[in-house]
Scaffold this motif. Structure first.
Motif, PDB file in Angstrom:
ATOM      1  N   LYS A   1     -12.483 -19.218  70.091  1.00  0.00           N
ATOM      2  CA  LYS A   1     -13.575 -19.103  69.107  1.00  0.00           C
ATOM      3  C   LYS A   1     -14.606 -18.069  69.520  1.00  0.00           C
ATOM      4  CE  LYS A   1     -14.723 -23.466  68.664  1.00  0.00           C
ATOM      5  NZ  LYS A   1     -15.358 -24.701  68.164  1.00  0.00           N
ATOM      6  N   SER A   2     -14.962 -18.029  70.808  1.00  0.00           N
ATOM      7  CA  SER A   2     -15.974 -17.072  71.279  1.00  0.00           C
ATOM      8  C   SER A   2     -15.535 -15.631  71.046  1.00  0.00           C
ATOM      9  CB  SER A   2     -16.254 -17.267  72.769  1.00  0.00           C
ATOM     10  OG  SER A   2     -16.768 -18.546  72.997  1.00  0.00           O
ATOM     11  N   CYS A   3     -14.314 -15.320  71.413  1.00  0.00           N
ATOM     12  CA  CYS A   3     -13.811 -13.959  71.212  1.00  0.00           C
ATOM     13  C   CYS A   3     -13.655 -13.630  69.733  1.00  0.00           C
ATOM     14  CB  CYS A   3     -12.487 -13.756  71.941  1.00  0.00           C
ATOM     15  SG  CYS A   3     -12.663 -13.602  73.725  1.00  0.00           S
ATOM     16  N   TYR A   4     -13.304 -14.626  68.926  1.00  0.00           N
ATOM     17  CA  TYR A   4     -13.175 -14.377  67.510  1.00  0.00           C
ATOM     18  C   TYR A   4     -14.524 -13.972  66.927  1.00  0.00           C
ATOM     19  CZ  TYR A   4     -12.195 -14.800  62.578  1.00  0.00           C
ATOM     20  OH  TYR A   4     -12.052 -14.508  61.254  1.00  0.00           O
ATOM     21  N   VAL A   5     -15.562 -14.722  67.274  1.00  0.00           N
ATOM     22  CA  VAL A   5     -16.907 -14.411  66.768  1.00  0.00           C
ATOM     23  C   VAL A   5     -17.364 -13.055  67.288  1.00  0.00           C
ATOM     24  CG1 VAL A   5     -19.343 -15.110  66.863  1.00  0.00           C
ATOM     25  CG2 VAL A   5     -17.553 -16.813  66.431  1.00  0.00           C
ATOM     26  N   LYS A   6     -17.137 -12.789  68.561  1.00  0.00           N
ATOM     27  CA  LYS A   6     -17.615 -11.570  69.197  1.00  0.00           C
ATOM     28  C   LYS A   6     -16.832 -10.330  68.757  1.00  0.00           C
ATOM     29  CE  LYS A   6     -16.799 -10.722  73.604  1.00  0.00           C
ATOM     30  NZ  LYS A   6     -16.804 -10.898  75.054  1.00  0.00           N
ATOM     31  N   ASN A   7     -15.527 -10.446  68.601  1.00  0.00           N
ATOM     32  CA  ASN A   7     -14.678  -9.267  68.409  1.00  0.00           C
ATOM     33  C   ASN A   7     -14.046  -9.099  67.024  1.00  0.00           C
ATOM     34  OD1 ASN A   7     -15.073  -8.703  71.173  1.00  0.00           O
ATOM     35  ND2 ASN A   7     -13.283  -9.905  71.739  1.00  0.00           N
ATOM     36  N   HIS A   8     -13.944 -10.200  66.263  1.00  0.00           N
ATOM     37  CA  HIS A   8     -13.138 -10.122  65.045  1.00  0.00           C
ATOM     38  C   HIS A   8     -13.833 -10.594  63.767  1.00  0.00           C
ATOM     39  CE1 HIS A   8      -9.724  -9.245  67.647  1.00  0.00           C
ATOM     40  NE2 HIS A   8     -10.083 -10.284  68.388  1.00  0.00           N
ATOM     41  N   ALA A   9     -14.867 -11.380  63.880  1.00  0.00           N
ATOM     42  CA  ALA A   9     -15.525 -11.932  62.685  1.00  0.00           C
ATOM     43  C   ALA A   9     -16.289 -10.840  61.934  1.00  0.00           C
ATOM     44  CB  ALA A   9     -16.478 -13.062  63.071  1.00  0.00           C
ATOM     45  N   ALA A  10     -16.260 -10.926  60.617  1.00  0.00           N
ATOM     46  CA  ALA A  10     -17.007  -9.974  59.790  1.00  0.00           C
ATOM     47  C   ALA A  10     -18.481 -10.298  59.894  1.00  0.00           C
ATOM     48  CB  ALA A  10     -16.542 -10.050  58.346  1.00  0.00           C
ATOM     49  N   VAL A  11     -19.284  -9.274  60.064  1.00  0.00           N
ATOM     50  CA  VAL A  11     -20.721  -9.470  60.222  1.00  0.00           C
ATOM     51  C   VAL A  11     -21.427  -9.206  58.921  1.00  0.00           C
ATOM     52  CG1 VAL A  11     -22.772  -8.727  61.488  1.00  0.00           C
ATOM     53  CG2 VAL A  11     -20.552  -8.739  62.606  1.00  0.00           C
TER      54      VAL A  11
ATOM     55  N   ALA B   1      -5.007 -24.292  75.751  1.00  0.00           N
ATOM     56  CA  ALA B   1      -4.361 -25.601  75.613  1.00  0.00           C
ATOM     57  C   ALA B   1      -5.409 -26.678  75.363  1.00  0.00           C
ATOM     58  CB  ALA B   1      -3.554 -25.934  76.862  1.00  0.00           C
ATOM     59  N   GLY B   2      -5.274 -27.388  74.271  1.00  0.00           N
ATOM     60  CA  GLY B   2      -6.169 -28.488  73.947  1.00  0.00           C
ATOM     61  C   GLY B   2      -7.487 -28.093  73.305  1.00  0.00           C
ATOM     62  N   VAL B   3      -7.693 -26.815  73.024  1.00  0.00           N
ATOM     63  CA  VAL B   3      -8.942 -26.386  72.383  1.00  0.00           C
ATOM     64  C   VAL B   3      -8.637 -25.699  71.056  1.00  0.00           C
ATOM     65  CG1 VAL B   3     -10.146 -26.119  74.587  1.00  0.00           C
ATOM     66  CG2 VAL B   3      -9.055 -24.138  73.555  1.00  0.00           C
ATOM     67  N   THR B   4      -9.659 -25.583  70.221  1.00  0.00           N
ATOM     68  CA  THR B   4      -9.507 -24.926  68.939  1.00  0.00           C
ATOM     69  C   THR B   4      -9.422 -23.418  69.144  1.00  0.00           C
ATOM     70  OG1 THR B   4     -10.761 -26.681  67.876  1.00  0.00           O
ATOM     71  CG2 THR B   4     -10.556 -24.615  66.670  1.00  0.00           C
ATOM     72  N   TYR B   5      -8.503 -22.791  68.441  1.00  0.00           N
ATOM     73  CA  TYR B   5      -8.358 -21.337  68.511  1.00  0.00           C
ATOM     74  C   TYR B   5      -8.024 -20.827  67.122  1.00  0.00           C
ATOM     75  CZ  TYR B   5      -3.328 -22.118  68.322  1.00  0.00           C
ATOM     76  OH  TYR B   5      -2.079 -22.503  67.931  1.00  0.00           O
ATOM     77  N   LEU B   6      -8.120 -19.526  66.938  1.00  0.00           N
ATOM     78  CA  LEU B   6      -7.757 -18.881  65.678  1.00  0.00           C
ATOM     79  C   LEU B   6      -6.706 -17.827  65.991  1.00  0.00           C
ATOM     80  CD1 LEU B   6     -11.199 -19.120  65.721  1.00  0.00           C
ATOM     81  CD2 LEU B   6     -10.617 -18.933  63.337  1.00  0.00           C
ATOM     82  N   THR B   7      -6.022 -17.338  64.990  1.00  0.00           N
ATOM     83  CA  THR B   7      -5.066 -16.265  65.219  1.00  0.00           C
ATOM     84  C   THR B   7      -5.548 -14.999  64.526  1.00  0.00           C
ATOM     85  OG1 THR B   7      -3.727 -16.969  63.338  1.00  0.00           O
ATOM     86  CG2 THR B   7      -3.075 -17.776  65.506  1.00  0.00           C
ATOM     87  N   VAL B   8      -5.381 -13.896  65.235  1.00  0.00           N
ATOM     88  CA  VAL B   8      -5.693 -12.577  64.711  1.00  0.00           C
ATOM     89  C   VAL B   8      -4.447 -11.729  64.929  1.00  0.00           C
ATOM     90  CG1 VAL B   8      -7.162 -10.543  64.945  1.00  0.00           C
ATOM     91  CG2 VAL B   8      -8.146 -12.824  65.273  1.00  0.00           C
ATOM     92  N   ASN B   9      -3.861 -11.239  63.848  1.00  0.00           N
ATOM     93  CA  ASN B   9      -2.610 -10.469  63.935  1.00  0.00           C
ATOM     94  C   ASN B   9      -1.537 -11.237  64.719  1.00  0.00           C
ATOM     95  OD1 ASN B   9      -3.766  -8.280  62.520  1.00  0.00           O
ATOM     96  ND2 ASN B   9      -4.667  -7.518  64.416  1.00  0.00           N
ATOM     97  N   ASP B  10      -1.411 -12.527  64.440  1.00  0.00           N
ATOM     98  CA  ASP B  10      -0.438 -13.426  65.074  1.00  0.00           C
ATOM     99  C   ASP B  10      -0.689 -13.656  66.561  1.00  0.00           C
ATOM    100  OD1 ASP B  10       1.002 -13.903  62.704  1.00  0.00           O
ATOM    101  OD2 ASP B  10       2.196 -12.081  62.995  1.00  0.00           O
TER     102      ASP B  10
END
Length: 125
Positions: free
Chosen positions: A115-125, A101-110
């Protein structure tokens, strides 16, 4: 009958709902929630704006319901995200459960992801 508009026949059972006024009667099978169709003959019913409601759907017409816990939200502060209402503490990262709530987030598979988990777990390296 207030719902089906068919005439009530003499001797037929009829439901009278005091909150709806003295001029309205229903066939027992027509005395249902306008949202879900639940039979309300032996239930607590609610009358609002010319419609019958079961308890759940009447409450839904008064307060938003949290998509995370399915409970009504009584607080004036809540999050509207992904087209749904959420208690502040229930809109969380799908990976780590941190509150979004109130922070930036991204969606992965809806699913919302911080942001931290996106970079760590989902971003292409």
């Amino acid at each position: 009958c207030y719902r089906c508009k068919l005439n009530m026949q003499e001797g037929d059972p009829a439901v009278y709902a005091e909150r709806a006024g003295y001029d309205k009667l229903w066939h027992p099978g027509c005395f249902v929630c306008c949202t879900c169709g639940e039979l309300l003959v032996d239930m607590i019913y609610f009358w609002k704006s010319g419609n019958l409601y079961c308890g759940r759907h009447y409450c839904d017409s008064e307060r938003p319901r949290c998509a995370g816990c399915d409970e009504l939200i009584f607080s004036n502060e809540y999050t509207l995200a992904e087209g749904q209402n959420w208690h502040l503490k229930h809109f969380c990262c799908f990976d780590c459960d941190c509150v979004l709530a109130g922070v930036t987030y991204l969606t992965v598979n809806d699913n919302p992801v911080c942001k931290s988990c996106y970079v760590k777990n989902h971003a292409a390296v």
